[in-house]
Design a protein around this motif. Sequence first.
Motif, PDB file in Angstrom:
ATOM      1  N   LYS A 311       0.853  -1.178   0.000  1.00  0.00           N
ATOM      2  CA  LYS A 311       0.000   0.000   0.000  1.00  0.00           C
ATOM      3  C   LYS A 311       0.895   1.237   0.000  1.00  0.00           C
ATOM      4  N   TYR A 312       0.289   2.380  -0.302  1.00  0.00           N
ATOM      5  CA  TYR A 312       1.105   3.601  -0.358  1.00  0.00           C
ATOM      6  C   TYR A 312       1.846   3.815   0.957  1.00  0.00           C
ATOM      7  N   HIS A 313       3.142   4.137   0.867  1.00  0.00           N
ATOM      8  CA  HIS A 313       3.911   4.498   2.041  1.00  0.00           C
ATOM      9  C   HIS A 313       5.020   5.456   1.639  1.00  0.00           C
ATOM     10  N   ILE A 314       5.309   6.390   2.532  1.00  0.00           N
ATOM     11  CA  ILE A 314       6.422   7.320   2.349  1.00  0.00           C
ATOM     12  C   ILE A 314       7.482   6.926   3.359  1.00  0.00           C
ATOM     13  N   GLU A 315       8.708   6.703   2.869  1.00  0.00           N
ATOM     14  CA  GLU A 315       9.745   6.105   3.707  1.00  0.00           C
ATOM     15  C   GLU A 315      11.110   6.625   3.281  1.00  0.00           C
ATOM     16  N   LEU A 316      11.847   7.206   4.219  1.00  0.00           N
ATOM     17  CA  LEU A 316      13.210   7.649   3.974  1.00  0.00           C
ATOM     18  C   LEU A 316      13.848   8.009   5.306  1.00  0.00           C
ATOM     19  N   THR A 317      15.128   8.345   5.269  1.00  0.00           N
ATOM     20  CA  THR A 317      15.869   8.724   6.464  1.00  0.00           C
ATOM     21  C   THR A 317      15.977  10.237   6.531  1.00  0.00           C
ATOM     22  N   ALA A 318      15.452  10.823   7.608  1.00  0.00           N
ATOM     23  CA  ALA A 318      15.481  12.277   7.763  1.00  0.00           C
ATOM     24  C   ALA A 318      15.730  12.602   9.229  1.00  0.00           C
ATOM     25  N   SER A 319      17.011  12.678   9.613  1.00  0.00           N
ATOM     26  CA  SER A 319      17.361  12.965  11.004  1.00  0.00           C
ATOM     27  C   SER A 319      16.945  14.379  11.383  1.00  0.00           C
ATOM     28  N   TYR A 320      16.336  14.486  12.563  1.00  0.00           N
ATOM     29  CA  TYR A 320      15.897  15.767  13.102  1.00  0.00           C
ATOM     30  C   TYR A 320      14.962  16.506  12.141  1.00  0.00           C
ATOM     31  N   ASN A 321      14.227  15.751  11.358  1.00  0.00           N
ATOM     32  CA  ASN A 321      13.287  16.331  10.402  1.00  0.00           C
ATOM     33  C   ASN A 321      12.064  15.438  10.279  1.00  0.00           C
ATOM     34  N   ALA A 322      11.012  16.020   9.752  1.00  0.00           N
ATOM     35  CA  ALA A 322       9.789  15.273   9.475  1.00  0.00           C
ATOM     36  C   ALA A 322       9.754  14.867   8.009  1.00  0.00           C
ATOM     37  N   LEU A 323       9.046  13.785   7.723  1.00  0.00           N
ATOM     38  CA  LEU A 323       8.844  13.412   6.323  1.00  0.00           C
ATOM     39  C   LEU A 323       7.743  14.251   5.685  1.00  0.00           C
ATOM     40  N   ILE A 324       6.771  14.698   6.479  1.00  0.00           N
ATOM     41  CA  ILE A 324       5.712  15.579   5.984  1.00  0.00           C
ATOM     42  C   ILE A 324       5.608  16.770   6.925  1.00  0.00           C
ATOM     43  N   TYR A 325       5.901  17.966   6.429  1.00  0.00           N
ATOM     44  CA  TYR A 325       5.732  19.186   7.210  1.00  0.00           C
ATOM     45  C   TYR A 325       4.430  19.878   6.775  1.00  0.00           C
ATOM     46  N   LEU A 326       3.598  20.202   7.757  1.00  0.00           N
ATOM     47  CA  LEU A 326       2.331  20.895   7.497  1.00  0.00           C
ATOM     48  C   LEU A 326       2.501  22.367   7.865  1.00  0.00           C
ATOM     49  N   ASP A 327       2.988  23.161   6.919  1.00  0.00           N
ATOM     50  CA  ASP A 327       3.291  24.559   7.179  1.00  0.00           C
ATOM     51  C   ASP A 327       2.277  25.513   6.559  1.00  0.00           C
ATOM     52  N   GLU A 328       1.133  24.986   6.201  1.00  0.00           N
ATOM     53  CA  GLU A 328      -0.025  25.809   5.844  1.00  0.00           C
ATOM     54  C   GLU A 328      -1.200  25.371   6.714  1.00  0.00           C
ATOM     55  N   ASP A 329      -2.182  26.237   6.846  1.00  0.00           N
ATOM     56  CA  ASP A 329      -3.364  25.924   7.654  1.00  0.00           C
ATOM     57  C   ASP A 329      -4.293  24.975   6.903  1.00  0.00           C
ATOM     58  N   TYR A 330      -5.159  24.313   7.641  1.00  0.00           N
ATOM     59  CA  TYR A 330      -6.260  23.511   7.096  1.00  0.00           C
ATOM     60  C   TYR A 330      -5.775  22.400   6.160  1.00  0.00           C
ATOM     61  N   ILE A 331      -5.151  21.401   6.763  1.00  0.00           N
ATOM     62  CA  ILE A 331      -4.664  20.238   6.022  1.00  0.00           C
ATOM     63  C   ILE A 331      -5.139  18.978   6.735  1.00  0.00           C
ATOM     64  N   LYS A 332      -5.543  17.968   5.953  1.00  0.00           N
ATOM     65  CA  LYS A 332      -5.947  16.674   6.483  1.00  0.00           C
ATOM     66  C   LYS A 332      -5.017  15.595   5.925  1.00  0.00           C
ATOM     67  N   ILE A 333      -4.507  14.745   6.801  1.00  0.00           N
ATOM     68  CA  ILE A 333      -3.677  13.607   6.405  1.00  0.00           C
ATOM     69  C   ILE A 333      -4.421  12.347   6.835  1.00  0.00           C
ATOM     70  N   ILE A 334      -4.898  11.559   5.876  1.00  0.00           N
ATOM     71  CA  ILE A 334      -5.805  10.459   6.178  1.00  0.00           C
ATOM     72  C   ILE A 334      -5.304   9.157   5.534  1.00  0.00           C
ATOM     73  N   GLY A 335      -5.005   8.157   6.357  1.00  0.00           N
ATOM     74  CA  GLY A 335      -4.770   6.802   5.850  1.00  0.00           C
ATOM     75  C   GLY A 335      -3.428   6.527   5.230  1.00  0.00           C
ATOM     76  N   LEU A 336      -2.381   7.291   5.575  1.00  0.00           N
ATOM     77  CA  LEU A 336      -1.060   7.056   5.002  1.00  0.00           C
ATOM     78  C   LEU A 336      -0.239   6.128   5.895  1.00  0.00           C
ATOM     79  N   GLN A 337       0.866   5.638   5.355  1.00  0.00           N
ATOM     80  CA  GLN A 337       1.899   4.935   6.113  1.00  0.00           C
ATOM     81  C   GLN A 337       3.179   5.751   5.999  1.00  0.00           C
ATOM     82  N   ILE A 338       3.787   6.066   7.157  1.00  0.00           N
ATOM     83  CA  ILE A 338       4.932   6.973   7.182  1.00  0.00           C
ATOM     84  C   ILE A 338       6.025   6.341   8.035  1.00  0.00           C
TER      85      ILE A 338
END
Length: 456
Positions: A311-338
């Motif tokens: 199934k869809y997944h986002i996967e990588l190495t990111a020390s001291y960082n996020a794989l998904i940054y939500l830097d705008e208002d009004y965002i929905k993240i539904i059903g992912l694998q991270i």
Amino acid sequence: ATWISTEFNNQDSPSTFLSIGKEQQGPGPVLYLPFDEGFGTTAHDESSSHNDATISGATWQDESMCKAGKCLQFDGDDYLEIDDNNTLDIDNDLTIEAWVKPTTTNKTNQTIISKQETTDEPTKIYRSVGPSATTAITTGSSNEMTISGTTATFASSLPTNVGVGDAIQYDDDNDGDIDTNDSIAFISGRISGKEFRVQSADGGTPTGVSADTDWSLFRAYTSLANWESGTENTGIDGDLNTFDAGNRDIATNNEQWNIACYANGTTADSTAVTIDGWTTDAESYIRIYTPTEFDEVGVTQRHSGVWDANKYHIELTASYNALIYLDEDYIKIIGLQINNTANDRPTAIGQNNTPTDNDNKFEIAHNIMRSSMSGSTFGNRGAIHMSQDYTELFVWNNILYDFAGTDGGMGIYGARWSGESYIFNNTIYNCYIGLWSGGDDSWRKSVIKNNIIQNV
């Protein structure tokens, strides 16, 4: 004991009496609002359609005032509003049930539910993401396609993994090739394996075509990061793959964007993404999700509650960082694998910027997040790190695990300093800290219910 037939159980045996007949079987509900939150301005739809309702005026009541659990009280001009969704289209007979305790009744207050069209609703825009999927999913070499109005009809059924957001390039001038004079359409709904709802890039009616066999169907983007920046799938013809530019003001354009994420075998989405530069509001929000419903895709693209590389997944190495940054208002993240595979202070979903709108809203639901954190990894990073001031955060039905160093790491770091966090029905396992809400107690609000936190 002997089976006794009566007028109420006139079947041959208990097995036939207790079996479910075909006339009793059917699709599940498209809307189920139990009103059990007891807080906030959203009544969450517990069906698989996720048709959440915005509460206008109605007030939450405790168990002493309700039939079961929590409930809402309406004073005559209060209501709930649900955004338009294909699952709510009334095409056949339907059943509506509600538990209501009226204090008075008259001819003007007897409506329980209504459906109406409003002219100012945002236009729903659909785009798909398939990690590294540059080749066409299917083509029209022996499968004629006709587009009439907003319906695309195919002579033969398309693959079951075709769904909302997918891009169809086609030869509408009938010259035998794809060029700048041709068109591209995007799937906005699935009627059957042979029929789909389609829209133009701006959500309007696409150019029509009859019995075209020069069409090809692609994922619109090959990563979430490419969608955010407007870098279209390079497999789409170069004359047509300039339909987006990224960083769009969807509030002014009165749009609501839906980014459907699909698997590409076991290939991971391997690029981190920062959603920044967009302009959103409460109605014009961004939803990033895996489609599950029959009217979205032929086979669900969501995990079943355990990590699934198919199934869809986002996967990588990111020390001291996020794989998904939500830097705008009004965002929905539904059903992912991270999966952030960094050893040092990994984050799955994070936030850099303080929200620009004090009435912002972030929703994170039905996701699986994990990491490879170990050893001495001091810090408050973790699966969800939404710690900026004024953030309104809703987190529910997620599975978060393995964010555990010897002296740091956590499942959820909630909103702080005038922020609000609503955290319920999550499972958090093997994290150094399960939940944390930063800032002074007098300046923040946290509502935490029905979470399982173990091995922390």
